[in-house]
Design a protein around this motif. Structure first.
Motif, mmCIF file in Angstrom:
data_model
loop_
_atom_site.group_PDB
_atom_site.id
_atom_site.type_symbol
_atom_site.label_atom_id
_atom_site.label_comp_id
_atom_site.label_asym_id
_atom_site.label_seq_id
_atom_site.Cartn_x
_atom_site.Cartn_y
_atom_site.Cartn_z
ATOM 1 N N LEU A 301 0.838 -1.198 0.000
ATOM 2 C CA LEU A 301 0.000 0.000 0.000
ATOM 3 C C LEU A 301 0.870 1.245 0.000
ATOM 4 C CD1 LEU A 301 -2.462 -1.236 2.791
ATOM 5 C CD2 LEU A 301 -2.678 -1.543 0.304
ATOM 6 N N GLY A 302 0.477 2.250 -0.762
ATOM 7 C CA GLY A 302 1.234 3.483 -0.846
ATOM 8 C C GLY A 302 0.449 4.680 -0.351
ATOM 9 N N LEU A 303 1.163 5.676 0.157
ATOM 10 C CA LEU A 303 0.545 6.932 0.588
ATOM 11 C C LEU A 303 1.560 8.044 0.361
ATOM 12 C CD1 LEU A 303 -1.525 7.558 3.821
ATOM 13 C CD2 LEU A 303 0.187 9.204 3.058
ATOM 14 N N ILE A 304 1.135 9.097 -0.306
ATOM 15 C CA ILE A 304 1.969 10.276 -0.547
ATOM 16 C C ILE A 304 1.144 11.502 -0.188
ATOM 17 C CG2 ILE A 304 3.290 11.595 -2.251
ATOM 18 C CD1 ILE A 304 3.213 9.029 -4.029
ATOM 19 N N GLY A 305 1.688 12.404 0.620
ATOM 20 C CA GLY A 305 0.932 13.634 0.872
ATOM 21 C C GLY A 305 1.278 14.279 2.193
ATOM 22 N N ARG A 306 0.529 15.314 2.492
ATOM 23 C CA ARG A 306 0.683 16.006 3.771
ATOM 24 C C ARG A 306 0.154 15.121 4.886
ATOM 25 N NH1 ARG A 306 -2.508 20.025 4.365
ATOM 26 N NH2 ARG A 306 -3.696 19.859 2.439
ATOM 27 N N LEU A 307 0.902 15.025 5.953
ATOM 28 C CA LEU A 307 0.532 14.163 7.071
ATOM 29 C C LEU A 307 -0.293 14.980 8.064
ATOM 30 C CD1 LEU A 307 3.993 12.386 7.458
ATOM 31 C CD2 LEU A 307 2.040 11.754 6.010
ATOM 32 N N ASP A 374 0.413 -1.472 -4.866
ATOM 33 C CA ASP A 374 -0.763 -2.185 -5.373
ATOM 34 C C ASP A 374 -2.029 -1.365 -5.181
ATOM 35 O OD1 ASP A 374 0.508 -4.697 -6.177
ATOM 36 O OD2 ASP A 374 0.944 -4.915 -4.037
ATOM 37 N N SER A 375 -2.063 -0.535 -4.153
ATOM 38 C CA SER A 375 -3.209 0.342 -3.918
ATOM 39 C C SER A 375 -2.708 1.612 -3.252
ATOM 40 C CB SER A 375 -4.251 -0.349 -3.028
ATOM 41 O OG SER A 375 -5.367 0.486 -2.796
ATOM 42 N N PHE A 376 -3.430 2.715 -3.444
ATOM 43 C CA PHE A 376 -3.022 4.016 -2.923
ATOM 44 C C PHE A 376 -4.049 4.479 -1.890
ATOM 45 C CE2 PHE A 376 -2.478 8.582 -2.791
ATOM 46 C CZ PHE A 376 -1.109 8.737 -2.889
ATOM 47 N N THR A 397 -3.103 1.464 -9.968
ATOM 48 C CA THR A 397 -2.944 1.380 -8.520
ATOM 49 C C THR A 397 -4.248 1.845 -7.876
ATOM 50 O OG1 THR A 397 -0.603 1.936 -8.854
ATOM 51 C CG2 THR A 397 -1.435 2.080 -6.599
ATOM 52 N N PRO A 398 -5.260 0.972 -7.790
ATOM 53 C CA PRO A 398 -6.593 1.406 -7.356
ATOM 54 C C PRO A 398 -6.558 2.157 -6.023
ATOM 55 C CG PRO A 398 -6.668 -0.844 -8.174
ATOM 56 C CD PRO A 398 -5.224 -0.470 -8.096
ATOM 57 N N PRO A 399 -7.177 3.339 -5.954
ATOM 58 C CA PRO A 399 -7.122 4.141 -4.733
ATOM 59 C C PRO A 399 -8.246 3.823 -3.746
ATOM 60 C CG PRO A 399 -8.129 5.410 -6.484
ATOM 61 C CD PRO A 399 -7.767 4.080 -7.089
ATOM 62 N N VAL A 400 -7.951 4.101 -2.478
ATOM 63 C CA VAL A 400 -8.949 4.074 -1.408
ATOM 64 C C VAL A 400 -9.206 5.524 -1.035
ATOM 65 C CG1 VAL A 400 -9.472 3.325 0.942
ATOM 66 C CG2 VAL A 400 -8.107 1.853 -0.566
ATOM 67 N N VAL A 401 -10.432 6.000 -1.221
ATOM 68 C CA VAL A 401 -10.740 7.415 -1.042
ATOM 69 C C VAL A 401 -12.041 7.589 -0.259
ATOM 70 C CG1 VAL A 401 -9.612 7.996 -3.238
ATOM 71 C CG2 VAL A 401 -12.091 7.609 -3.181
ATOM 72 N N ARG A 440 -12.578 -4.772 2.326
ATOM 73 C CA ARG A 440 -13.062 -5.005 0.958
ATOM 74 C C ARG A 440 -11.890 -5.116 -0.013
ATOM 75 N NH1 ARG A 440 -16.011 -0.764 -1.160
ATOM 76 N NH2 ARG A 440 -15.701 0.722 0.543
ATOM 77 N N LEU A 441 -10.876 -4.267 0.208
ATOM 78 C CA LEU A 441 -9.696 -4.314 -0.653
ATOM 79 C C LEU A 441 -9.001 -5.680 -0.562
ATOM 80 C CD1 LEU A 441 -6.991 -1.541 -0.917
ATOM 81 C CD2 LEU A 441 -6.310 -3.914 -0.620
ATOM 82 N N LEU A 442 -8.775 -6.161 0.658
ATOM 83 C CA LEU A 442 -8.072 -7.430 0.830
ATOM 84 C C LEU A 442 -8.867 -8.594 0.256
ATOM 85 C CD1 LEU A 442 -6.686 -6.872 4.440
ATOM 86 C CD2 LEU A 442 -5.377 -6.883 2.318
#
Length: 494
Positions: A301-307, A374-376, A397-401, A440-442
């Motif tokens: 799983l990936g995450l990029i951004g302001r924390l 694999d997912s963002f 890279t299907p996102p979770v939003v 749901r993702l898993l």
């Protein structure tokens, strides 16, 4: 049309968020439609503009404004910039914005007041560069006084050509608020010193001034245009926006497909597309190698951004133990609140084979995360538009939003729409919704064929700037065709 695009940041010179990417991509897309576009931005201390310096133009000191210079630069790719150089305003500044809000001194308003002043001048017959804009497109609060100065110029010089103004909100939470005493430093005339201009609850707000006086207002997604007219996400300006709803347009951002395209991306380990998706595995392996994570059959799983809480990083941190217990891995790239940075560092220290955290920003790592994850994860509490969820779909890279702002406009939920969905959409930004989305993702991850179909659907979507640029061009044309762009003849909100 002659369009001046004025912004506090633009990639690759200065970038703190999505506006930096938009400022690089939208003018380029408008030029591709045949329009003449110049980008105006500050020359921050130590910044190297690059390109070919065409000329240096003096902007002489006045009773209100300090001495400044305009550096006219053309980049090798053809982009035309004017950099505002002013040692007093920007000489010691390494990045945009500076102090505003509670405790900010009045003089802190001067740098971006100067930027707005110069932008407005370029929209008049007194343009210091000898080129008068038809449209001045101002972005966020640092440019918020430009529409007010243009309105004031139009009042004072009836019959003289003055540019029309567009004010774009990239994030309403940031409003450029200063002590009301700053009004005497900014050359604001009556009647714009009151509630029809800069005054906001006894203080001065640059963004409010722009919203009040711009000929048109845009924001970066249709859903966000609706959300900011309500108190929950209006940040005190929802009443102003409701009053100007006929001039408010929700135009969805695009992405720069010259930069963010897995088929051509030079920053990733191996290029690929929907027709050779198996090559994405090479990028996953490269990302694991770069971050020191071992191979695994479970998703990366990936995450990029302001924390920050806005970005929902607290939900990710709280939900991580459940995910890690199921074998998932997590790569984080970002910077933000100290408490979240510390919590992530502790998580990585406790789970070195499953969690890697880079505090800061690294452009090449950002591209490799989009290609290799694999997912963002992007469970934002509010998100005016967002770009990473579009990058992620483009990279398979299907996102979770969360169903908010531009996230709601660009991602469809695969659970609700199994044949059309492109990601996992949380109905609200809370812990149960995040945990359920990850479950749901898993579950879908275990079905390799269904997961691959999900990836391909996202990769087949067109998030390029061409459509958005045409919508902006249509709006500009409409403004120039009306004798008073603030009349009720402007088109209804999107």
């Amino acid at each position: 049309m002659k369009i001046l695009f004025v912004t506090p940041e633009c990639a690759p010179f200065v970038k703190t968020g999505g506006l930096g990417d938009v400022a690089a991509a939208l003018p380029k897309a408008l030029r591709a439609l045949g329009h003449e576009v110049i980008t105006l931005m500050p020359a921050y201390g130590g910044m190297a503009p690059g390109g070919e310096l065409k000329r240096v133009i003096a902007v002489h000191r006045t009773a209100r404004w300090p001495d400044a210079q305009l550096l006219e630069v053309v980049q090798p790719s053809g982009e035309h910039f004017v950099f505002l150089s002013c040692p007093y305003a920007f000489g010691d500044v390494k990045s945009p914005y500076g102090p505003s809000g509670a405790g900010a001194p009045a003089h802190a308003a001067v740098p971006f007041g100067l930027l707005s002043h110069v932008a407005a001048l370029i929209g008049t017959q007194r343009s210091p560069i000898g080129w008068r804009a038809d449209i001045v497109h101002a972005n966020d609060w640092p440019c918020g006084l430009a529409p007010l100065y243009l309105r004031s110029e139009r009042d004072a010089s009836a019959g003289t050509a003055v540019a029309r103004s567009v004010m774009t909100i990239h994030n309403l939470a940031f409003q450029g608020v200063f002590p009301i005493e700053a009004i005497d430093l900014l050359d604001v005339v009556e009647p714009y010193r009151g509630v029809e201009g800069v005054e906001f609850w006894g203080q001065l707000s640059m963004l409010k001034a722009g919203l009040q006086q711009a000929d048109a207002i845009t924001t970066v997604s249709p859903t966000y245009a609706k959300e900011i007219q309500q108190p929950a996400l209006g940040f005190g300006l929802d009443g102003v926006l409701r009053a100007r709803s006929q001039q408010l347009h929700g135009l969805l951002n695009g992405i720069d497909t010259d930069v963010w395209n897995p088929r051509t991306d030079g920053l990733i380990a191996e290029r690929y597309g929907a027709d050779n998706l198996s090559l994405k595995a090479s990028n996953r392996a490269a990302l694991r190698k770069r971050t020191g994570l071992p191979d695994s059959r479970q998703p990366l799983l990936g995450l990029i951004g302001r924390l920050t809480e806005q970005k929902g990083i607290d939900l990710v941190i709280a939900g991580a133990p459940r995910l890690l217990a199921k074998g998932a891995q997590l790569v984080v790239l970002g910077k933000g609140d100290a408490r979240f940075e510390e919590a992530l560092a502790q998580l990585a220290a406790a789970h070195p084979r499953q969690v890697h955290v880079t505090l800061g920003f690294d452009e090449s790592l950002a591209h490799q995360i989009e290609a290799g994850a694999d997912s963002f994860l992007m469970p934002s509490r509010f998100e005016p538009c967002g770009l990473n969820q579009m990058y992620s779909q483009a990279y398979g890279t299907p996102p979770v939003v969360t169903a908010t702002g531009g996230l709601a406009d660009t991602v469809s939920d695969v659970t609700r729409f199994p044949q059309q969905g492109t990601g996992f959409v949380m109905p609200r930004a809370d812990q149960p919704a995040f945990d359920q989305a990850m479950d749901r993702l898993l579950k879908l991850w275990a079905d390799g064929k269904a997961w691959e179909s999900l990836q391909r659907r996202g990769m087949q979507r067109d998030f390029g700037w061409k459509n958005a640029a045409q919508q902006y061009a249509d709006l500009y044309t409409e403004l120039l065709a009306t004798s008073d762009p603030r009349s009720e003849n402007t088109r209804p909100a999107a």
